[in-house]
Scaffold this active site. Structure first.
Site, mmCIF file in Angstrom:
data_model
loop_
_atom_site.group_PDB
_atom_site.id
_atom_site.type_symbol
_atom_site.label_atom_id
_atom_site.label_comp_id
_atom_site.label_asym_id
_atom_site.label_seq_id
_atom_site.Cartn_x
_atom_site.Cartn_y
_atom_site.Cartn_z
ATOM 1 N N THR A 53 54.711 41.444 13.634
ATOM 2 C CA THR A 53 56.125 41.823 13.512
ATOM 3 C C THR A 53 56.933 41.365 14.732
ATOM 4 O OG1 THR A 53 55.413 43.737 12.270
ATOM 5 C CG2 THR A 53 57.653 43.812 13.140
ATOM 6 N N GLY A 92 50.681 47.612 17.991
ATOM 7 C CA GLY A 92 49.990 48.674 18.716
ATOM 8 C C GLY A 92 49.085 48.082 19.793
ATOM 9 N N GLU A 335 52.580 48.440 8.093
ATOM 10 C CA GLU A 335 51.762 47.660 7.155
ATOM 11 C C GLU A 335 52.480 47.425 5.825
ATOM 12 O OE1 GLU A 335 49.019 46.592 8.850
ATOM 13 O OE2 GLU A 335 49.247 45.165 7.225
HETATM 14 C C1 LIG Z 1 48.004 60.655 9.804
HETATM 15 C C2 LIG Z 1 47.359 59.389 10.164
HETATM 16 C C3 LIG Z 1 47.905 58.896 11.449
HETATM 17 C C4 LIG Z 1 48.188 57.432 11.404
HETATM 18 C C5 LIG Z 1 48.943 56.990 12.580
HETATM 19 C C6 LIG Z 1 49.651 55.708 12.440
HETATM 20 C C7 LIG Z 1 48.804 54.502 12.667
HETATM 21 C C8 LIG Z 1 49.642 53.323 12.506
HETATM 22 C C9 LIG Z 1 48.846 52.076 12.469
HETATM 23 C C10 LIG Z 1 49.828 51.012 12.212
HETATM 24 C C11 LIG Z 1 49.213 49.676 11.995
HETATM 25 C C12 LIG Z 1 50.254 48.792 11.495
HETATM 26 C C13 LIG Z 1 50.116 47.513 11.488
HETATM 27 C C14 LIG Z 1 51.199 46.654 10.945
HETATM 28 O O1 LIG Z 1 52.226 47.099 10.522
HETATM 29 S S1 LIG Z 1 50.872 44.975 10.925
HETATM 30 C C15 LIG Z 1 52.277 44.235 10.168
HETATM 31 C C16 LIG Z 1 52.324 44.503 8.696
HETATM 32 N N1 LIG Z 1 53.372 43.733 8.081
HETATM 33 C C17 LIG Z 1 53.543 43.686 6.796
HETATM 34 O O2 LIG Z 1 52.843 44.341 6.050
HETATM 35 C C18 LIG Z 1 54.605 42.753 6.296
HETATM 36 C C19 LIG Z 1 54.999 43.016 4.878
HETATM 37 N N2 LIG Z 1 55.458 41.802 4.233
HETATM 38 C C20 LIG Z 1 54.652 41.012 3.443
HETATM 39 O O3 LIG Z 1 53.485 41.275 3.270
HETATM 40 C C21 LIG Z 1 55.294 39.823 2.788
HETATM 41 O O4 LIG Z 1 56.275 39.254 3.546
HETATM 42 C C22 LIG Z 1 55.829 40.164 1.389
HETATM 43 C C23 LIG Z 1 54.666 40.562 0.507
HETATM 44 C C24 LIG Z 1 56.848 41.288 1.433
HETATM 45 C C25 LIG Z 1 56.513 38.925 0.815
HETATM 46 O O5 LIG Z 1 55.725 37.828 1.075
HETATM 47 P P1 LIG Z 1 56.183 36.340 0.672
HETATM 48 O O6 LIG Z 1 57.625 36.213 0.971
HETATM 49 O O7 LIG Z 1 55.285 35.354 1.246
HETATM 50 O O8 LIG Z 1 55.887 36.438 -0.787
HETATM 51 P P2 LIG Z 1 56.770 36.370 -2.068
HETATM 52 O O9 LIG Z 1 57.492 37.661 -2.263
HETATM 53 O O10 LIG Z 1 57.573 35.124 -2.109
HETATM 54 O O11 LIG Z 1 55.610 36.233 -3.080
HETATM 55 C C26 LIG Z 1 54.797 35.084 -3.203
HETATM 56 C C27 LIG Z 1 53.586 35.469 -4.004
HETATM 57 O O12 LIG Z 1 52.560 35.945 -3.135
HETATM 58 C C28 LIG Z 1 52.164 37.237 -3.524
HETATM 59 N N3 LIG Z 1 51.718 37.956 -2.335
HETATM 60 C C29 LIG Z 1 52.459 38.433 -1.334
HETATM 61 N N4 LIG Z 1 51.661 39.014 -0.421
HETATM 62 C C30 LIG Z 1 50.403 38.883 -0.855
HETATM 63 C C31 LIG Z 1 49.145 39.276 -0.352
HETATM 64 N N5 LIG Z 1 49.020 39.963 0.784
HETATM 65 N N6 LIG Z 1 48.054 38.982 -1.073
HETATM 66 C C32 LIG Z 1 48.146 38.325 -2.243
HETATM 67 N N7 LIG Z 1 49.330 37.917 -2.793
HETATM 68 C C33 LIG Z 1 50.436 38.199 -2.087
HETATM 69 C C34 LIG Z 1 53.391 37.800 -4.157
HETATM 70 O O13 LIG Z 1 53.095 38.923 -4.956
HETATM 71 C C35 LIG Z 1 53.864 36.599 -4.942
HETATM 72 O O14 LIG Z 1 53.047 36.440 -6.074
HETATM 73 P P3 LIG Z 1 53.651 35.747 -7.378
HETATM 74 O O15 LIG Z 1 54.431 34.550 -6.965
HETATM 75 O O16 LIG Z 1 52.436 35.435 -8.192
HETATM 76 O O17 LIG Z 1 54.518 36.785 -8.002
HETATM 77 C C1 LIG Z 2 54.042 53.110 13.982
HETATM 78 C C2 LIG Z 2 54.162 51.647 13.700
HETATM 79 C C3 LIG Z 2 53.125 50.806 14.061
HETATM 80 C C4 LIG Z 2 53.242 49.428 13.843
HETATM 81 N N1 LIG Z 2 52.226 48.610 14.241
HETATM 82 C C5 LIG Z 2 52.353 47.272 14.091
HETATM 83 C C6 LIG Z 2 51.323 46.396 14.542
HETATM 84 O O1 LIG Z 2 50.310 46.815 15.081
HETATM 85 N N2 LIG Z 2 51.496 45.064 14.381
HETATM 86 C C7 LIG Z 2 52.609 44.548 13.791
HETATM 87 O O2 LIG Z 2 52.694 43.330 13.682
HETATM 88 N N3 LIG Z 2 53.590 45.358 13.326
HETATM 89 C C8 LIG Z 2 53.495 46.697 13.470
HETATM 90 N N4 LIG Z 2 54.480 47.534 13.007
HETATM 91 C C9 LIG Z 2 55.669 46.960 12.360
HETATM 92 C C10 LIG Z 2 55.693 47.224 10.859
HETATM 93 O O3 LIG Z 2 54.742 46.456 10.191
HETATM 94 C C11 LIG Z 2 57.094 46.914 10.316
HETATM 95 O O4 LIG Z 2 58.009 47.776 10.951
HETATM 96 C C12 LIG Z 2 57.124 47.102 8.817
HETATM 97 O O5 LIG Z 2 56.388 46.083 8.179
HETATM 98 C C13 LIG Z 2 58.558 47.162 8.258
HETATM 99 O O6 LIG Z 2 59.249 46.020 8.571
HETATM 100 P P1 LIG Z 2 60.719 46.074 9.226
HETATM 101 O O7 LIG Z 2 60.606 46.916 10.440
HETATM 102 O O8 LIG Z 2 61.151 44.679 9.357
HETATM 103 O O9 LIG Z 2 61.609 46.830 8.182
HETATM 104 P P2 LIG Z 2 62.855 46.234 7.402
HETATM 105 O O10 LIG Z 2 62.380 45.193 6.455
HETATM 106 O O11 LIG Z 2 63.912 45.852 8.341
HETATM 107 O O12 LIG Z 2 63.251 47.509 6.550
HETATM 108 C C14 LIG Z 2 64.521 48.138 6.613
HETATM 109 C C15 LIG Z 2 64.991 48.484 5.184
HETATM 110 O O13 LIG Z 2 65.227 47.299 4.473
HETATM 111 C C16 LIG Z 2 64.624 47.375 3.193
HETATM 112 N N5 LIG Z 2 64.220 46.039 2.735
HETATM 113 C C17 LIG Z 2 63.745 44.999 3.474
HETATM 114 N N6 LIG Z 2 63.434 43.961 2.683
HETATM 115 C C18 LIG Z 2 63.692 44.329 1.423
HETATM 116 C C19 LIG Z 2 63.549 43.710 0.151
HETATM 117 N N7 LIG Z 2 63.047 42.480 0.024
HETATM 118 N N8 LIG Z 2 63.911 44.400 -0.944
HETATM 119 C C20 LIG Z 2 64.396 45.652 -0.834
HETATM 120 N N9 LIG Z 2 64.537 46.298 0.338
HETATM 121 C C21 LIG Z 2 64.198 45.655 1.451
HETATM 122 C C22 LIG Z 2 63.424 48.283 3.389
HETATM 123 O O14 LIG Z 2 63.034 48.877 2.174
HETATM 124 C C23 LIG Z 2 63.979 49.294 4.379
HETATM 125 O O15 LIG Z 2 64.648 50.301 3.666
HETATM 126 C C24 LIG Z 2 54.390 48.903 13.216
HETATM 127 C C25 LIG Z 2 55.424 49.769 12.831
HETATM 128 C C26 LIG Z 2 55.323 51.118 13.062
HETATM 129 C C27 LIG Z 2 56.447 52.026 12.668
#
Ligand SMILES: CCCCCCCCCCC/C=C/C(=O)SCCNC(=O)CCNC(=O)[C@H](O)C(C)(C)COP(=O)(O)OP(=O)(O)OC[C@H]1O[C@@H](n2cnc3c(N)ncnc32)[C@H](O)[C@@H]1OP(=O)(O)O
Ligand SMILES: Cc1cc2nc3c(=O)[nH]c(=O)nc-3n(C[C@H](O)[C@H](O)[C@H](O)COP(=O)(O)OP(=O)(O)OC[C@H]3O[C@@H](n4cnc5c(N)ncnc54)[C@H](O)[C@@H]3O)c2cc1C
Length: 572
Positions: A53, A92, A335
């Site tokens: 991110t 993180g 995620e």
């Molecule tokens: C109480 C418990 C305590 C817990 C305490 C908290 C602990 C916190 C730990 C936090 C750890 C966090 C880590 C992170 O956050 S890491 C960062 C994570 N980031 C994301 O998840 C980003 C999300 N965005 C995406 O995955 C993609 O950008 C998105 C899917 C939204 C769009 O991708 P893209 O633009 O490339 O795709 P399209 O929409 O154009 O679609 C193209 C086709 O690909 C398919 N697709 C998309 N993603 C996947 C995938 N992962 N695997 C397989 N296929 C995928 C999509 O469906 C489309 O398919 P079709 O064309 O066939 O429709």
């Molecule tokens: C506690 C915590 C731990 C994290 N740890 C990590 C980590 O270890 N590594 C890492 O890489 N990242 C990490 N992240 C980041 C996290 O993965 C992103 O914050 C998350 O994927 C959301 O993305 P954003 O912040 O860009 O939200 P945004 O996309 O800016 O979301 C804002 C609003 O826009 C809306 N929106 C955005 N796109 C669309 C769409 N296409 N259609 C409709 N609505 C939309 C959403 O629904 C939401 O309401 C962490 C975040 C948190 C809070």
């Protein structure tokens, strides 16, 4: 892993090393790369972060701005943060703990961009932990919860890394800069699919913890009089308290079973993918995205219900519930933000619906979409029968998916571009996808309880819990079931009265059901949820340890209150 996350109260600096950095090496590195880094990671000889991110983009991975440009003259990639918004933000452990990171960056080779790929980058010295040349690092500041974790920022100023540091299990860049395509471009996202699956287990565990706390406390707490003159009852005797807590308890079980399914499905589909069969990837992605979104959202709401069910003491950190809520809130955003994830599931459902319309027989978790009849036959249904309840959920989901897809088709027929039609139907699409996931969770719950072999009485109580979960879902979303007449008003009334009966039936087993989660006091960290029930003594002890109680007269008295009072008194 879920237990580890919770034990650490939403994480410490090393959490992401375990849940994201090491699995990324496992899933995205070649065998040779694994030999180099995996053991180091597993033995914590290096500490890693998962740096995807950025300040400007989290959801839209294709919009990431960090670049990795291949230089064939030195066989290196140049990692660069070209803008402020390209600063890696949130990962993180990135701020202070990690000395390595897998960095998601736009891959450029031979002048062409091939989209986001993962690169292993050393960010701090292994000698003195200072940032490596060209790397700027820091912590992003306090958050709602998870403050034991140094979520950080990173900027790269033309940092050079060897070609071999691109994680090349799927896509590759040859020494001369030739790009070799992966079997699917989405394999670079496989670690996200894996993590989303683990979030389902984390949600189950968080909800199990909250219900353990609230149910145990509701047996200790006595309040009011049920009948005049009688002793105050345990608050769990109130039907409204049962109605708050038992659906959350049932959901915790349902999510636990869903997470088992998810783990098994992940193993089997990734196993097939290892052999080159990518056919299960789309379903795996849709299921993990939808389940992550649904279970974490219900969990966050459910924990707050548990907090309110504990009255004033629930609001205190002594209850452990605020921390649980903060953790669950993080799970809703991290995620893949929940709305965005549910829309991914909707995207898959719309495609499946179109395939089914074209005569294709659907399989797996969407098979019911082609099996369910569009025109329902109303009738007095047996609302205590699990088969009837599962069928009702499937009918509701199939109707809502069909409705959303047809609505979209209608918009396109009126001349709207597909993307615009998608956006103007996205609320319907989200609701349809939620109904699909809900229906999956109900079916999986019902199927799982049927496999219980240990003991007839265990199966009976889990069956009641499953009925309770399903009936609660039907009464909460009654409109969806009534809309096309699949269920009648009389069916909904029957569902409500069965639900009341289930609340009473589950009551005697409620404590055993939470004890069965086997959450040790050290994990729960809740004065209210103590296994021994000695809540009041420990609440008093806990309060005495408040930092404000370190001195009898607090320093703020001398600094502010005393002069203030003095001047007020002088005015009299
Ligand atoms: C109480 C418990 C305590 C817990 C305490 C908290 C602990 C916190 C730990 C936090 C750890 C966090 C880590 C992170 O956050 S890491 C960062 C994570 N980031 C994301 O998840 C980003 C999300 N965005 C995406 O995955 C993609 O950008 C998105 C899917 C939204 C769009 O991708 P893209 O633009 O490339 O795709 P399209 O929409 O154009 O679609 C193209 C086709 O690909 C398919 N697709 C998309 N993603 C996947 C995938 N992962 N695997 C397989 N296929 C995928 C999509 O469906 C489309 O398919 P079709 O064309 O066939 O429709
Ligand atoms: C506690 C915590 C731990 C994290 N740890 C990590 C980590 O270890 N590594 C890492 O890489 N990242 C990490 N992240 C980041 C996290 O993965 C992103 O914050 C998350 O994927 C959301 O993305 P954003 O912040 O860009 O939200 P945004 O996309 O800016 O979301 C804002 C609003 O826009 C809306 N929106 C955005 N796109 C669309 C769409 N296409 N259609 C409709 N609505 C939309 C959403 O629904 C939401 O309401 C962490 C975040 C948190 C809070």
């Amino acid at each position: 892993m879920a237990a580890a996350l919770q034990t650490l109260g939403g994480g410490i600096g090393i959490t992401l090393h375990w849940i994201a950095f090491t699995p990324t090496i496992e899933q995205q590195a070649t065998e040779e790369q694994k030999k180099k880094w995996l053991k180091l990671a597993q033995d914590v000889a290096i500490v890693g972060a998962y740096a995807q991110t950025e300040m400007g983009h989290g959801t839209f991975v294709r919009g990431l701005e960090t670049t990795a440009t291949y230089d064939p003259s030195t066989q290196e990639f140049v990692i660069n943060s070209p803008t402020l918004t390209s600063t890696k933000w949130w990962p993180g452990g990135l701020g202070k703990t990690a000395n390595h990171a897998t960095v998601m960056a736009q891959l450029y080779t031979r002048g062409k961009c091939y989209g986001p790929h993962n690169f292993m980058v050393q960010i701090r010295s292994l000698e003195n932990h200072q940032p490596c040349p060209g790397v700027t690092l820091g912590d992003i500041g306090p958050k709602m919860e998870s403050n034991g974790n140094d979520n950080g920022f990173a900027r790269f100023d033309h940092v050079r890394i060897p070609r071999e540091n691109m994680l090349m299990k799927f896509a590759r860049v040859e020494a001369d800069g030739t790009y070799v395509q992966p079997p699917s471009s989405k394999l670079a996202y496989s670690n996200m699919v894996y993590l989303r699956g683990t979030f389902v287990m984390s949600a189950a565990q968080a909800l199990a913890s909250a219900t353990t706390i609230a149910v145990r406390y509701s047996c200790v707490r006595r309040q009011s009089e049920m009948k005049p003159g009688e002793p105050e009852p345990q608050i769990l005797e109130y039907q409204t308290q049962q109605y708050k807590l038992f659906p959350q308890l049932a959901a915790a079980y349902a999510f636990w079973f869903a997470s088992w399914f998810m783990t098994q499905q992940h193993g089997s589909i990734t196993g097939s993918m290892e052999k080159g069969d990518m056919s299960g990837l789309a379903e795996l992605h849709a299921l993990s995205a939808g389940l992550k979104s649904y279970t974490t959202a219900v969990t966050a709401r459910g924990i707050d219900v548990c907090r309110m069910a504990c009255g004033g003491h629930g609001y205190s950190h002594a209850s452990g519930l605020p921390a649980l809520f903060g953790g669950a809130a993080a799970l809703c955003t991290a995620e893949g933000e929940n709305t965005v994830m549910m829309l991914q599931t909707a995207r898959y459902l719309v495609k499946c619906f179109a395939q089914s319309q074209a005569g294709k027989r659907l399989t797996g978790t969407v098979a019911y979409l082609s099996a369910v009849q569009p025109s329902p036959v109303a009738g007095n249904r047996n609302m205590s029968d699990l088969g009837t309840l599962v069928a009702a959920f499937q009918h509701r989901a199939a109707r809502m998916v069909r409705h959303a897809a047809m609505q979209m088709q209608g918009e396109m027929q009126k001349g709207k571009a597909r993307e615009d039609a998608w956006n103007s139907c996205s609320v319907l699409l989200i609701k349809a996808a939620e109904a699909h996931v809900h229906s999956f969770v109900v079916r999986n719950f019902a199927e799982t309880v049927q496999t219980v072999e240990v003991d007839e009485s265990v199966r009976a109580v889990l069956t009641s819990l499953c009925q309770l979960y399903s009936l609660y879902g039907i009464t909460e979303h009654a409109g969806d079931f009534l809309k096309d007449g699949y269920l009648t008003g009389r069916d909904i009334d029957a569902a409500s009265s069965h639900l009341s009966a289930m609340l009473a039936r589950v009551r005697p087993d409620a404590v055993a059901l939470v004890d069965a989660f086997d959450l040790h006091d050290k994990i729960l960290r809740s004065v209210l949820g103590r296994y021994d029930g000695r809540v009041y003594e420990h609440l008093y002890e806990w309060a005495k340890k408040s930092p404000l109680n370190k001195s009898e007269v607090h320093e703020s008295y001398y600094k502010y209150l005393q002069p203030f009072l003095k001047s007020n008194r002088a005015k009299l």
